[in-house]
Write a protein that holds these residues in place. Structure first.
Motif, PDB file in Angstrom:
ATOM      1  N   PRO A   1       0.824  -1.206   0.000  1.00 39.25           N
ATOM      2  CA  PRO A   1       0.000   0.000   0.000  1.00 39.25           C
ATOM      3  C   PRO A   1       0.863   1.264   0.000  1.00 39.25           C
ATOM      4  CG  PRO A   1      -0.622  -1.470   1.783  1.00 39.25           C
ATOM      5  CD  PRO A   1       0.582  -2.061   1.158  1.00 39.25           C
ATOM      6  N   GLU A   2       0.265   2.356  -0.523  1.00 38.49           N
ATOM      7  CA  GLU A   2       1.018   3.611  -0.642  1.00 38.49           C
ATOM      8  C   GLU A   2       1.591   4.082   0.687  1.00 38.49           C
ATOM      9  OE1 GLU A   2      -2.174   5.383  -2.410  1.00 38.49           O
ATOM     10  OE2 GLU A   2      -1.528   4.725  -4.371  1.00 38.49           O
TER      11      GLU A   2
ATOM     12  N   MET B   1       2.767   2.479   3.190  1.00 33.87           N
ATOM     13  CA  MET B   1       4.032   1.804   3.486  1.00 33.87           C
ATOM     14  C   MET B   1       5.156   2.369   2.629  1.00 33.87           C
ATOM     15  SD  MET B   1       3.838  -0.510   5.806  1.00 33.87           S
ATOM     16  CE  MET B   1       2.664   0.368   6.793  1.00 33.87           C
TER      17      MET B   1
ATOM     18  N   LEU C   1       6.112   5.808   3.829  1.00 31.79           N
ATOM     19  CA  LEU C   1       6.832   5.720   5.098  1.00 31.79           C
ATOM     20  C   LEU C   1       8.284   5.307   4.868  1.00 31.79           C
ATOM     21  CD1 LEU C   1       5.867   6.127   7.947  1.00 31.79           C
ATOM     22  CD2 LEU C   1       5.745   3.677   8.184  1.00 31.79           C
TER      23      LEU C   1
ATOM     24  N   GLY D   1      11.475   7.813   5.104  1.00 30.35           N
ATOM     25  CA  GLY D   1      12.502   7.411   6.066  1.00 30.35           C
ATOM     26  C   GLY D   1      13.882   7.447   5.439  1.00 30.35           C
TER      27      GLY D   1
ATOM     28  N   MET E   1      -5.022  -3.780   4.854  1.00 26.70           N
ATOM     29  CA  MET E   1      -4.017  -4.527   4.117  1.00 26.70           C
ATOM     30  C   MET E   1      -4.132  -6.006   4.417  1.00 26.70           C
ATOM     31  SD  MET E   1       0.054  -4.033   4.247  1.00 26.70           S
ATOM     32  CE  MET E   1       0.112  -4.504   5.971  1.00 26.70           C
TER      33      MET E   1
ATOM     34  N   VAL F   1      -7.160   8.428   7.369  1.00 27.66           N
ATOM     35  CA  VAL F   1      -6.312   7.384   6.782  1.00 27.66           C
ATOM     36  C   VAL F   1      -6.814   6.000   7.173  1.00 27.66           C
ATOM     37  CG1 VAL F   1      -3.990   6.438   6.679  1.00 27.66           C
ATOM     38  CG2 VAL F   1      -4.311   8.891   6.739  1.00 27.66           C
TER      39      VAL F   1
ATOM     40  N   GLY G   1      -5.345   7.300  -4.761  1.00 28.73           N
ATOM     41  CA  GLY G   1      -3.941   6.960  -4.953  1.00 28.73           C
ATOM     42  C   GLY G   1      -3.040   8.152  -5.138  1.00 28.73           C
TER      43      GLY G   1
ATOM     44  N   ALA H   1       1.692   6.017  11.482  1.00 28.66           N
ATOM     45  CA  ALA H   1       2.135   4.710  11.004  1.00 28.66           C
ATOM     46  C   ALA H   1       2.976   4.012  12.069  1.00 28.66           C
ATOM     47  CB  ALA H   1       2.936   4.868   9.719  1.00 28.66           C
TER      48      ALA H   1
ATOM     49  N   VAL I   1      -1.994   2.320  12.173  1.00 28.86           N
ATOM     50  CA  VAL I   1      -3.120   2.935  11.491  1.00 28.86           C
ATOM     51  C   VAL I   1      -4.411   2.221  11.872  1.00 28.86           C
ATOM     52  CG1 VAL I   1      -4.117   3.428   9.241  1.00 28.86           C
ATOM     53  CG2 VAL I   1      -1.664   3.623   9.576  1.00 28.86           C
TER      54      VAL I   1
ATOM     55  N   MET J   1      11.619   4.892  10.813  1.00 28.27           N
ATOM     56  CA  MET J   1      10.542   4.702   9.837  1.00 28.27           C
ATOM     57  C   MET J   1      10.801   3.472   8.978  1.00 28.27           C
ATOM     58  SD  MET J   1      10.351   8.682   9.091  1.00 28.27           S
ATOM     59  CE  MET J   1       9.492   8.779   7.578  1.00 28.27           C
TER      60      MET J   1
ATOM     61  N   VAL K   1      10.116   0.420  11.019  1.00 28.75           N
ATOM     62  CA  VAL K   1       8.694   0.112  11.207  1.00 28.75           C
ATOM     63  C   VAL K   1       8.166  -0.653  10.001  1.00 28.75           C
ATOM     64  CG1 VAL K   1       6.400   1.143  11.246  1.00 28.75           C
ATOM     65  CG2 VAL K   1       8.133   1.944  12.826  1.00 28.75           C
ATOM     66  N   VAL K   2       8.523  -0.193   8.796  1.00 27.81           N
ATOM     67  CA  VAL K   2       8.028  -0.864   7.594  1.00 27.81           C
ATOM     68  C   VAL K   2       8.560  -2.303   7.531  1.00 27.81           C
ATOM     69  CG1 VAL K   2       8.025  -0.857   5.083  1.00 27.81           C
ATOM     70  CG2 VAL K   2       7.837   1.282   6.329  1.00 27.81           C
ATOM     71  N   LEU K   3       9.831  -2.474   7.891  1.00 25.24           N
ATOM     72  CA  LEU K   3      10.432  -3.795   7.764  1.00 25.24           C
ATOM     73  C   LEU K   3       9.959  -4.741   8.863  1.00 25.24           C
ATOM     74  CD1 LEU K   3      14.135  -2.969   6.824  1.00 25.24           C
ATOM     75  CD2 LEU K   3      12.230  -3.565   5.326  1.00 25.24           C
TER      76      LEU K   3
ATOM     77  N   PRO L   1       4.929  -3.622  10.211  1.00 24.82           N
ATOM     78  CA  PRO L   1       4.165  -2.806   9.261  1.00 24.82           C
ATOM     79  C   PRO L   1       2.840  -2.322   9.829  1.00 24.82           C
ATOM     80  CG  PRO L   1       4.564  -5.012   8.388  1.00 24.82           C
ATOM     81  CD  PRO L   1       5.199  -4.950   9.726  1.00 24.82           C
TER      82      PRO L   1
ATOM     83  N   GLN M   1      -5.890  -2.729   9.461  1.00 25.80           N
ATOM     84  CA  GLN M   1      -5.266  -1.800   8.503  1.00 25.80           C
ATOM     85  C   GLN M   1      -6.305  -1.330   7.522  1.00 25.80           C
ATOM     86  OE1 GLN M   1      -2.731  -0.157   8.716  1.00 25.80           O
ATOM     87  NE2 GLN M   1      -0.939  -1.160   7.996  1.00 25.80           N
TER      88      GLN M   1
END
Lengths: 287, 338
Positions: A91-92, A94, A97, A101, B1, B64, B124, B267, B271, B307, B310-312, B315, B338
């Motif tokens: 998703p956008e 992620m 972010l 970063g 998600m 969001v 988007g 995030a 979320v 940041m 967090v993504v890695l 999520p 999500q």
């Protein structure tokens, strides 16, 4: 008339500098579907490296820029398999972010290493002198930027539309599974696209330093402009990006010359109008 | 998600435990807020700022997390609330803090409707860019309308009256902080009700499967626009609180940077979870405060690394991580989505 002419030259040169940086972002967002907010960081790294090579190491202007492009690609290369590959198709939020970063970290590291002052890239004598084009003279650097932009447009256009490489790349992006089944190494093509995008960012950051000065918060300050250009042009479209860069460059430069008080007001007003009328950008395809 | 099953209705989960859970949550926040008052009497200004930004992040979560709108321009609503309260305080002589907060909320709601009307037309990437254009336009406008907003100098010299006519805004920020905690608890209580309402479920449905919800006869844009109005009001309250606490309003309140930071805090926390939004704000601003004290550029590096991490690693943010942990320990269904 003289004012008009100088505004026009500045606008086209600025638009071309924007284009060189933005087309890489446009390719990544349109073809690979990654919102890469770290693109500005790569342009910034290119600018810092070019400045370092010319000012500290004593390289010439053109060698310095070549070195900057090479250096930025070397820095960015490991990030693709390590970080970017994990956000393809996510998703956008992620993607935003992760890439913001990367941009934050790049700003911190670059400034730790290079210091927080504004960096310059000295122009060589050929580019610093005005060039007489018959009825008027234009700053050599402006001409160089415009010429670079034209070369980039032509090269990308031919590569994507007419070479086998371009066909396989488009196949890898449109239908990754089918392309893989037909023996296209999709990961390699994604990596290649990423490298080209980064190299163009670094090149644009270095040659466009006259318009977008190399300073500590470059990566965040201009990413907004880059994103806007890409979405106005339509992500993934070379012609669209070129149109958007020239249009927005013209509006921005004209606005700054004629009504400097308003800053970017007209720029963003124009953006809202265009995106309202063309949600997929001027030349973008509906998804 | 990751959501595959439709959200459980309150009836299916048992309405009472859901509300009980919210009540406990709010109690914990309240206890934490009061503890902060006694533990960090010297940093009440920072804590008040955290609450003010937390309101912005909560408001962002509504848009969001519930509506699935991609926005990097949410600070516009926060800043408009702050400017509205500041201008009214300076020009119209209205100084009652509660009234000023309501004015901030109203201005935020109106701005939210305007922003929603622009953003909800697309999805988007164009949506993301429109949101950026929106906040930049507001910032340029605020900069230009310097007769009202003070331009790049900002607004200063607001003199809010004492709360209830008794508790003046003192130099140490004690009454400002308690006022902030009160506002936060009130907003959390309202949002706990909103988040469990059929209306919020409709928003979530519109986010997950717009075609199906539309075929049920729902005008999705109008539903989401209503959520945008609520979100704008909450952000406006945050802005007005920031104005009351610092008695300054500046252009940084309507900036892309603040919008991006708010999104990062959200995030980071998770979320779609109100407490996640709160936790993310506290964690982010604490790290910012500690590292920025050493070197502002190290702060950028650390936050950037955070940041990426967090993504890695998580999520779904801190709340998602805690939720997973709780599920692994005690079993049961996932609460954050999500």
């Amino acid at each position: 008339m003289i004012t008009f002419f100088s505004i026009a030259v500045d606008a086209v040169a600025y638009g071309m500098a924007l284009f060189i940086i933005c087309i890489g972002l446009s390719l990544m967002m349109g073809l690979m579907r990654v919102v890469n907010l770290a693109h500005g960081a790569f342009a910034m790294i290119g600018g810092y490296l070019a400045s370092y090579a010319t000012m500290q190491l004593g390289f010439g202007y053109f060698a310095g820029i070549a070195l900057a492009v090479l250096g930025t690609v070397l820095i960015a290369l490991p990030l693709e398999p390590l970080l970017y590959r994990r956000i393809y198709g996510k998703p956008e939020l992620m993607q935003v972010l992760m890439t913001v970063g990367i941009a934050f970290a790049a700003i911190g590291i670059v400034n730790y290493l290079m210091g927080p002052t504004l960096k310059t890239i000295p122009l060589p004598p050929i580019l610093a002198t005005p060039v007489d084009i018959g009825f008027r003279s234009i700053a050599g650097h402006r001409l160089f930027v415009i010429a670079s932009g034209i070369v980039v447009v032509a090269a990308l256009w031919i590569a994507i539309e007419y070479t086998t490489l371009g066909i396989k790349l488009r196949a890898a992006i449109e239908k990754p599974d089918m392309a893989r089944a037909l023996g296209v190494r999709t990961n390699a093509y994604f990596l290649g696209c990423y490298v080209v995008a980064t190299a163009l960012a670094a090149f644009g950051g270095a040659v466009g330093a006259e318009f977008l000065p190399i300073e500590p918060f470059y990566a965040l300050r201009y990413i907004v402009t880059f994103l806007v250009v890409v979405s106005v042009g339509g992500a993934g479209s070379i012609v669209g990006s070129l149109l958007a860069c020239l249009l927005l460059g013209a509006i921005d430069v004209t606005g700054r010359y004629l009504v400097p008080d308003f800053g970017n007001f007209f720029f963003y007003l124009c953006v809202i109008v265009v995106i309202f009328a063309y949600p997929n950008g001027l030349m973008g395809r509906a998804r | 998600m990751t959501m595959r099953h439709p959200p459980l209705s309150d009836a299916a989960r048992g309405a009472w435990p859901a509300y009980k859970r919210d009540a406990y949550g709010i109690l914990v926040v309240f206890a934490g807020g009061i503890a902060g008052y006694y533990l960090f009497p010297d940093s009440l200004a920072l804590l008040t700022r955290i609450v003010s930004i937390a309101l912005l992040v909560l408001s962002l979560d509504l848009v969001v997390g519930f509506c699935g709108v991609a926005t990097l321009g949410h600070a516009a609503l926060y800043g408009i609330g702050a400017y509205a309260a500041g201008i009214v305080c300076l020009r119209a002589g209205i100084t009652d803090p509660f009234l000023l907060v309501m004015i901030g909320a109203g201005a935020g709601a109106v701005a939210g409707i305007a922003m929603g009307a622009v953003l909800l037309r697309t999805h988007g990437l164009p949506q993301l860019v429109l949101s950026i254009a929106f906040v930049q336009l507001v910032q340029e406008g605020a900069n230009k309308a310097s007769a009202y907003t003070g331009g790049s100098d900002g607004l200063a010299g607001m003199m809010p009256a004492p709360i209830f006519g008794v508790f003046a805004f003192d130099l140490w920020g004690r009454s400002a902080y308690l006022f902030a905690i009160f506002l936060l608890i009130a907003v959390l209580a309202i949002l706990a009700i909103v988040a469990r309402s059929p209306f919020a479920m409709l928003c979530r449905g519109a986010k997950e499967d717009p075609v199906r919800v539309e075929s049920l006869g729902v005008a999705i844009r109008l539903v989401l626009l209503r959520m945008y109005a609520i979100s704008g009001a909450i952000a406006g309250i945050g802005g007005a609180l920031g104005m009351l606490a610092t008695q300054v309003v500046g252009l940084d309140g309507v900036s892309f940077e603040l919008s991006a930071n708010a999104l990062v805090m959200l995030a980071l926390g998770g979320v779609g979870s109100l407490y996640g939004a709160l936790g993310g704000t506290v964690a982010f601003m604490m790290v910012e405060h500690m590292v920025a004290a050493i070197n502002p550029f190290h702060w950028m590096t650390v936050i950037g690394g955070l940041m990426i991490g967090v993504v890695l690693v998580a999520p779904r943010g801190l709340a998602g991580g805690l939720d997973d942990l709780q599920r692994r320990l005690f079993g049961g269904k996932s609460e954050t989505r999500q």
